[in-house]
Structures are given as C-alpha cells and as structure tokens.
Design an enzyme around this catalytic site. Structure first.
Site, PDB file in Angstrom:
ATOM      1  N   SER A 133       0.859  -1.188   0.000  1.00  0.00           N
ATOM      2  CA  SER A 133       0.000   0.000   0.000  1.00  0.00           C
ATOM      3  C   SER A 133       0.888   1.229   0.000  1.00  0.00           C
ATOM      4  O   SER A 133       2.084   1.150   0.343  1.00  0.00           O
ATOM      5  CB  SER A 133      -0.885   0.001   1.251  1.00  0.00           C
ATOM      6  OG  SER A 133      -1.564   1.232   1.411  1.00  0.00           O
ATOM      7  N   TYR A 146      -3.113  -1.789   9.990  1.00  0.00           N
ATOM      8  CA  TYR A 146      -3.057  -1.885   8.530  1.00  0.00           C
ATOM      9  C   TYR A 146      -1.694  -1.434   8.018  1.00  0.00           C
ATOM     10  O   TYR A 146      -1.051  -2.128   7.212  1.00  0.00           O
ATOM     11  CB  TYR A 146      -4.160  -1.019   7.933  1.00  0.00           C
ATOM     12  CG  TYR A 146      -4.199  -0.998   6.424  1.00  0.00           C
ATOM     13  CD1 TYR A 146      -4.767  -2.043   5.709  1.00  0.00           C
ATOM     14  CD2 TYR A 146      -3.679   0.081   5.713  1.00  0.00           C
ATOM     15  CE1 TYR A 146      -4.808  -2.020   4.323  1.00  0.00           C
ATOM     16  CE2 TYR A 146      -3.714   0.116   4.331  1.00  0.00           C
ATOM     17  CZ  TYR A 146      -4.281  -0.945   3.636  1.00  0.00           C
ATOM     18  OH  TYR A 146      -4.317  -0.918   2.259  1.00  0.00           O
TER      19      TYR A 146
END
Length: 287
Positions: A133, A146
């Site tokens: 990400s 995350y």
C-alpha cells in the site's frame, strides 16, 4: 493467473481484465457471494475458476497451489491481493481484529509466495505480485495495524526480491503500492467508533481524489509486464513514493500537517467515545 481477494476492488478488476484478454484465471476469496459475483461479471465459461480459500491459512494456501498447478500447470502470475483494514486510534483498536489484519495482509502475502514460488521455480519463471500500500511507504493515522501489515508485506517482498536475484531465479517478484483506489475497502473496514464510518466512506468515495479499480488493474499489469520491482498506483502513491525516496523521514511532518483536519476528526471522535463511556482509552486492551 491466480488472484486472491477477488470479491471486489482491484482483485475483481484484475480478474475481469485478464479474462477479457483470454487468460484462464483462478480466483479465491473468503466472501463466497462477492467472489461468485466476480465470476458472473467475467461471464466466465470454463476459463474462470473459484475456490473459497483463507489466505491466512498456510496449509490451505499450499493445498490450493498444488490444486491449481495440478489442473493447469504453474501460473504465469500470482496476485497476492487479499487485504482488510480497521479505522481506529491506536489505543482503541480491537486487538483480535488487529491480529486478523496482520494474518491476512502479511500472512496472505507470505503464504501465497511460499505456496506458489516452488511451482514457478520448477516451471522456470513467472511473476509473484504482492499488494502492499502507499501506507506501506508512509504510516497512516487511524490505521496502525493496517500500516504495520503493509510495511511488513513490503519488507518481506523486497527481501524475497533480493533472494531471487541472488539465486539467478527466473521468477520475478513485484510489490504494488496502491494509493486511494475507489474500492469497497473503506466500507468493509472495521470501525471501532460507528459514527466515523459514514464520514470516512463519504470522503473516500466522493471527496478524495483517487484511482478507479479498472485503472489500478491496468497500472499493475503494465508495471508487471515492464518488470518493475515497485509499482505505485495513482498520483498520490507516486507522490508518496517519490517523497519517501527523496526526503526519507522528513516527509512525515508535512503530510501530517496537511491531513490533520481529516484524521483529527476521526481520532477525536474515538477519544470522545472513550471519555463519554467513562473509560481510559485502550485500558481493556492486552497489548
């Protein structure tokens, strides 16, 4: 081709794009209904296959890899794409779900790589495409688990890249760093503070500039075919990637200043909830 997390977003877009190109695809997800919708959208015939597989289960992923290879031989590309998130302040995170995030986002990358790499090596080549990400390059307030999982996925993948080069392997490994891609991940996230959900999803879907899943899939495939080790997706991801490369840790402070109004509202709501409940935030957490 193999794609995990096929039930929505980039996984679905990759499946549809590859299917339109005449490629046989093997899809997996734990959300059977969503995955079957992807199969339906592909108008698949006998070239799209779905299996319910939990990527966090190493044994299940190993068996899945053996099954795919037994049916069609070693895949040319393996997309370890499955991912989940939670929106909460670090002291308010649900501990059990934080561990689930790590087991899916990092464990899925590790398990998929370990399961398929020997088959690709035996076939003499192929590509493993692991999804990190932009928040695997730069930390995100309200998503500590995350971000940690995506940093870890990046670190693991870059290590495997170096090993494959040192071994003279014909297998390539690519790391994808999507920025804001308008998928369902914001709507599907776990929110510790319920009132935050509408604010985040409205902002993510309507106010935040981002990339459509179809454009993200095209960018990923272009990066793989171009042989790029690191594939940032979207203008925001490319800007973060460049900023981190050029400025290292110095990029954190200006980004925090720019995003303070948004994340301040999210984190402030979480703190307010703890105060109203008469509890010390995080006091019931085990870590």
């Amino acid at each position: 081709m193999v794609i995990t997390g096929c039930g929505a977003g980039m996984g679905r877009a990759l499946a549809r794009r590859l299917h339109r190109a005449g490629v046989e695809v093997y899809l997996s997800d734990v959300d059977v209904a969503a995955a079957l919708e992807t199969v339906r959208l592909c108008d698949a015939g006998d070239r799209v296959h779905f299996d319910e597989v939990d990527v966090s289960d190493a044994d299940a992923m190993s068996a899945y890899a053996d099954s795919v290879v037994g049916r069609s031989g070693a895949p040319a590309m393996v997309f370890n794409n499955a991912g989940i998130t939670m929106v909460a302040g670090v002291l308010e995170e649900d501990d059990e779900y934080a561990r689930r995030i790590m087991s899916v986002n990092l464990g899925g990358v590790v398990n998929g790589t370990v399961a398929f790499l020997p088959h690709l090596e035996a076939a003499g080549g192929g590509s493993i495409v692991n999804t990190s990400s932009a928040f695997g390059l730069l930390g995100s307030p309200a998503q500590s688990a995350y971000s940690a999982s995506k940093f870890a996925a990046r670190g693991y993948s870059e290590t495997v890249q170096q090993q494959l080069r040192a071994d003279g392997s014909g297998v390539r490994l690519h790391v994808v760093h999507p920025g804001a891609v308008h998928t369902e991940i914001a709507a599907r996230a776990l929110y510790v503070t319920p009132g935050v959900r509408d604010y985040v999803t409205r902002g993510f879907n309507h106010r935040l500039p981002g990339t459509r899943p179809e454009a993200a899939a095209a960018a990923i495939l272009h990066g793989v075919l171009a042989g790029r080790d690191r594939i940032p997706v979207g203008f925001d991801a490319r800007a973060i990637d460049l900023g981190v490369r050029l400025l290292a840790g110095a990029v954190q402070r200006p980004v925090a200043t720019l995003t303070r109004p948004v994340f301040g509202r999210i984190l402030g709501a979480a703190a307010l909830r703890g105060t109203q409940a008469g509890a010390v935030p995080g006091a019931s957490r085990s870590r």
